[in-house]
Scaffold this active site. Structure first.
Site, mmCIF file in Angstrom:
data_model
loop_
_atom_site.group_PDB
_atom_site.id
_atom_site.type_symbol
_atom_site.label_atom_id
_atom_site.label_comp_id
_atom_site.label_asym_id
_atom_site.label_seq_id
_atom_site.Cartn_x
_atom_site.Cartn_y
_atom_site.Cartn_z
ATOM 1 C CE LYS A 40 -4.482 -1.401 1.822
ATOM 2 N NZ LYS A 40 -5.486 -1.188 2.878
ATOM 3 C CE LYS A 92 -10.796 -10.710 -4.628
ATOM 4 N NZ LYS A 92 -10.135 -10.944 -3.327
ATOM 5 C CE LYS A 136 -14.228 -0.951 -2.145
ATOM 6 N NZ LYS A 136 -15.150 -1.296 -1.080
#
Ligand code: TRP
Length: 329
Positions: free
Chosen positions: A111, A194, A197
Site C-alpha cells: 500500500k 477479481k 472497485k
C-alpha cells in the site's frame, strides 16, 4: 458458542464480488455462531482525507449489511469509531508489537509503495495494531479472512501471546479460518482479475445498487471467449465461466448445471443479468427503506454498538488491570 469476528471497511460501494464472495456467507453464518461484524471506519481513515465521506459511507454500509440479511437481533453489527475501546486498546497493541514486525507486513509494503508520492500516514504502518485490538477486544475464536489478511491474523496472535506472557492470561488467542468459499466473481471486462472497485474503469463491476438497466448493459458488454461453446472451464474460457459462476451463485446451482441451459453467449448474458437483477431486487428495496428512515437505522446500529461495547469495555479493563495502570478509584 464460537465467537466469530469479521470486519469490513466503509471505503466505497459494495459490489457483487463482495456480496457473493463474503457478505452472503456472513448472513448464512449468523445462526451458526455468535457473530460480530465491525464496520471499521478507523481503518478507512488510513486512506481517507476528504471531510464528511467516512460517516456517509459508514451509514450506507450499515444499511447494506442489514439489507442483505444480517439480523440485528442475532448478529452484532457495530461501528468501530463508536466504541472507544478500539482506539484505547490499539495504543496498548502498538506498544506490544515491534517496529520490525510491522515493517514486515506485506500489505503495508504494497500500500505504501502504491501511494508513491501521496501521503503515507503512520496509521497505515500501525494498522495491524488496530486490527489486533478489533479482534482481541471481542475474545474472537475465529476470524474468517482471505489470504491477503492472514498475515494480520498471525501478527494478532503473536501480539496476544506476547501480552499474555508479559502481563498474564488476558486475551483469547484467535485463529484465522478460511471462509466457506463463496463464488469467485471476476471483472466482467477482465475475467482473469477479481471484481474490485479499485480499478479506474468500473464497467466490469456490478454494484449492488446498480439499477436493472445498468446491470443489463454491463452483462451485455461482458467479455466472452473466442469460440462459441457454453462450457465451464476457468482456464480455457474465463469469460464464459465467470458468467456461469455468477449465474449459478444467483440461482443456487452449480456452474456446470447452469451451462446446460444455454447454447449461445447472448442468451447466457441475458440469463445472468436477469438472475442477478432478481437476486438484488429485494436487497435494493430493503436498502432504500432503511435509508429513508434514518432514525430506525440508527436504532439498529446502536443496538449492535451497545452489545459490542459491553464486551469490548470488559476486555479493555482486563488488559488495563493486567498491565497495572493506576485505577481511577
Ligand atoms: N484489514 C481488514 C481488510 O482490509 C479489515 C479489518 C479490520 C479486519 N479489522 C479487522 C478484518 C478485524 C478482520 C478482523 O479487509
Amino acid at each position: 458458542m464460537t465467537r466469530v469476528l469479521s470486519c469490513i471497511q466503509p471505503t466505497g460501494e459494495v459490489h457483487l464480488g463482495n456480496y457473493l464472495g463474503a457478505l452472503r456467507n456472513w448472513v448464512e453464518g449468523q445462526d451458526k455462531a455468535d457473530v460480530f461484524h465491525g464496520i471499521v471506519d478507523l481503518h478507512a481513515l488510513t486512506v481517507t482525507e476528504k471531510p464528511g465521506v467516512i460517516g456517509v459511507n459508514t451509514l450506507q454500509l450499515a444499511a447494506m449489511l442489514f439489507a442483505v440479511g444480517l439480523n440485528p437481533d442475532v448478529a452484532t453489527v457495530f461501528v468501530q469509531s463508536h466504541i472507544a475501546a478500539h482506539s484505547q486498546l490499539s495504543w496498548i497493541m502498538e506498544c506490544t508489537v515491534s517496529f520490525g514486525e510491522l515493517s514486515r507486513m506485506t500489505q503495508f509494503k504494497d500500500k505504501s509503495a502504491k501511494r508513491e508520492a501521496e501521503f503515507v500516514s503512520a496509521g497505515l504502518f500501525t494498522y495491524p495494531a488496530l486490527q489486533a485490538a478489533d479482534i482481541l477486544l471481542y475474545d474472537a475464536d475465529e476470524v474468517p479472512v482471505g489470504d491477503d489478511q492472514r498475515q494480520h491474523i498471525e501478527i494478532t496472535r503473536d501480539i496476544a501471546i506476547r501480552f499474555n506472557h508479559r502481563f498474564g492470561e488476558t486475551f483469547v488467542i484467535p485463529k484465522a479460518v478460511t471462509p466457506k468459499s463463496g463464488a469467485r466473481v471476476m471483472d466482467l471486462q477482465n475475467p482473469t482479475a477479481k471484481m474490485s472497485k479499485s480499478g479506474d474503469d468500473d464497467s466490469g463491476v456490478i454494484y449492488l445498487l446498480d439499477p436493472p438497466k445498468t446491470i443489463e448493459k454491463k452483462f451485455k458488454r461482458a467479455v466472452t471467449d473466442s469460440d462459441t461453446d457454453v462450457v465451464y472451464d476457468r482456464e480455457r474460457k474465463p469469460g464464459v465461466s465467470n458468467l456461469l459462476e455468477i449465474l449459478a451463485a444467483a440461482t443456487m446451482t452449480s456452474p456446470q448445471q447452469a451451462a446446460e441451459k444455454y447454447s449461445r453467449y447472448g442468451d447466457l448474458k441475458m440469463g445472468s443479468a436477469e438472475a442477478v437483477i432478481a437476486m438484488l431486487e429485494p436487497i435494493q428495496r430493503r436498502y432504500q427503506q432503511l435509508l429513508q428512515d434514518k432514525a430506525e437505522l440508527m436504532r439498529l446500529v446502536h443496538k449492535g454498538n451497545s452489545r459490542a461495547e459491553a464486551v469490548a469495555a470488559k476486555t479493555l479493563a482486563r488488559a488495563q488491570d493486567a498491565i497495572g495502570f493506576l485505577g481511577k478509584t
